[in-house]
Enzyme design. Structure first.
Site, PDB file in Angstrom:
ATOM      1  N   HIS A 280      35.709 -44.287  20.813  1.00 19.91           N
ATOM      2  CA  HIS A 280      34.475 -43.570  20.518  1.00 19.91           C
ATOM      3  C   HIS A 280      34.587 -43.020  19.103  1.00 19.91           C
ATOM      4  O   HIS A 280      35.688 -42.723  18.625  1.00 19.91           O
ATOM      5  CB  HIS A 280      34.271 -42.417  21.495  1.00 19.91           C
ATOM      6  CG  HIS A 280      33.923 -42.846  22.872  1.00 19.91           C
ATOM      7  ND1 HIS A 280      33.253 -42.026  23.745  1.00 19.91           N
ATOM      8  CD2 HIS A 280      34.142 -44.012  23.544  1.00 19.91           C
ATOM      9  CE1 HIS A 280      33.076 -42.653  24.897  1.00 19.91           C
ATOM     10  NE2 HIS A 280      33.610 -43.857  24.798  1.00 19.91           N
TER      11      HIS A 280
ATOM     12  N   GLU B 220      34.033 -40.136  17.865  1.00 23.06           N
ATOM     13  CA  GLU B 220      34.689 -38.838  17.768  1.00 23.06           C
ATOM     14  C   GLU B 220      36.207 -38.972  17.796  1.00 23.06           C
ATOM     15  O   GLU B 220      36.918 -38.373  16.989  1.00 23.06           O
ATOM     16  CB  GLU B 220      34.265 -37.916  18.916  1.00 23.06           C
ATOM     17  CG  GLU B 220      32.785 -37.620  18.979  1.00 23.06           C
ATOM     18  CD  GLU B 220      32.044 -38.551  19.924  1.00 23.06           C
ATOM     19  OE1 GLU B 220      32.226 -39.797  19.844  1.00 23.06           O
ATOM     20  OE2 GLU B 220      31.273 -38.046  20.754  1.00 23.06           O
TER      21      GLU B 220
ATOM     22  N   CYS C 177      30.911 -37.059  25.031  1.00 21.35           N
ATOM     23  CA  CYS C 177      31.187 -37.262  26.460  1.00 21.35           C
ATOM     24  C   CYS C 177      32.389 -36.395  26.870  1.00 21.35           C
ATOM     25  O   CYS C 177      32.973 -35.688  26.042  1.00 21.35           O
ATOM     26  CB  CYS C 177      31.476 -38.731  26.724  1.00 21.35           C
ATOM     27  SG  CYS C 177      33.052 -39.301  26.023  1.00 21.35           S
TER      28      CYS C 177
ATOM     29  N   CYS D  77      35.626 -37.195  24.855  1.00 18.13           N
ATOM     30  CA  CYS D  77      35.566 -36.700  23.479  1.00 18.13           C
ATOM     31  C   CYS D  77      35.567 -35.180  23.431  1.00 18.13           C
ATOM     32  O   CYS D  77      36.190 -34.585  22.549  1.00 18.13           O
ATOM     33  CB  CYS D  77      34.339 -37.268  22.784  1.00 18.13           C
ATOM     34  SG  CYS D  77      34.451 -39.068  22.594  1.00 18.13           S
TER      35      CYS D  77
END
Length: 150
Positions: free
Chosen positions: A52, A54, A83, A86
């Protein structure tokens, strides 16, 4: 830096996502507003479920920050509400502030579905501000999904 400037940098990072990846961008800034790292989602491009934006930005920022994995005093700007994975990563990294664009009611973990980062049981709780440039961030996501459905 103003929150809008931070999210604009994340929008620019999102443009670097591959054609197959959801265009989410994240940028880490130090306490002086200097950019430490930026990344775009790369799950499809790398075949890595943890890639991801992040997480990738946090990893890169930790390499250049100078205090190892601790990103104390730093801010994370991202185009989409983080999410659970993260959110846990940014708490573990001790990010001071999280600024994001679009809310994510299906998987968001900093205010929508859950609020992982402000759980009072945690020793570290970053400041959070969401909905910054929400229209622009949401538009990029809508365009991506519309083009992939047709």
């Amino acid at each position: 830096m103003q929150d809008e400037e931070l999210v604009r940098a994340a929008l620019a990072a999102a443009e670097e996502a591959s054609e197959l990846d959801v265009p989410v961008g994240a940028v880490v800034f130090d306490s002086d507003g200097r950019e430490l790292a930026r990344a775009a989602n790369a799950r499809e491009a790398t075949g890595d479920p943890t890639a991801h934006a992040e997480v990738l930005a946090l990893r890169a920022a930790a390499r250049v920050h100078g205090d190892g994995w601790r990103l104390e005093g730093c801010a994370l700007a991202v185009t989409l509400e983080p999410c659970t994975m993260c959110a846990g990563a940014l708490v573990s990294a001790r990010i001071a502030r999280v600024v994001f664009g679009a809310w994510e009611p299906k998987t968001g973990a900093v205010g929508s579905l859950w609020d992982v980062v402000r759980d009072r049981r945690l020793a570290h709780r970053p400041e959070v501000r969401g909905g910054i440039l929400e229209h622009e961030c949401s538009a990029a996501l809508r365009e991506f999904f519309a083009s992939h459905r047709s």
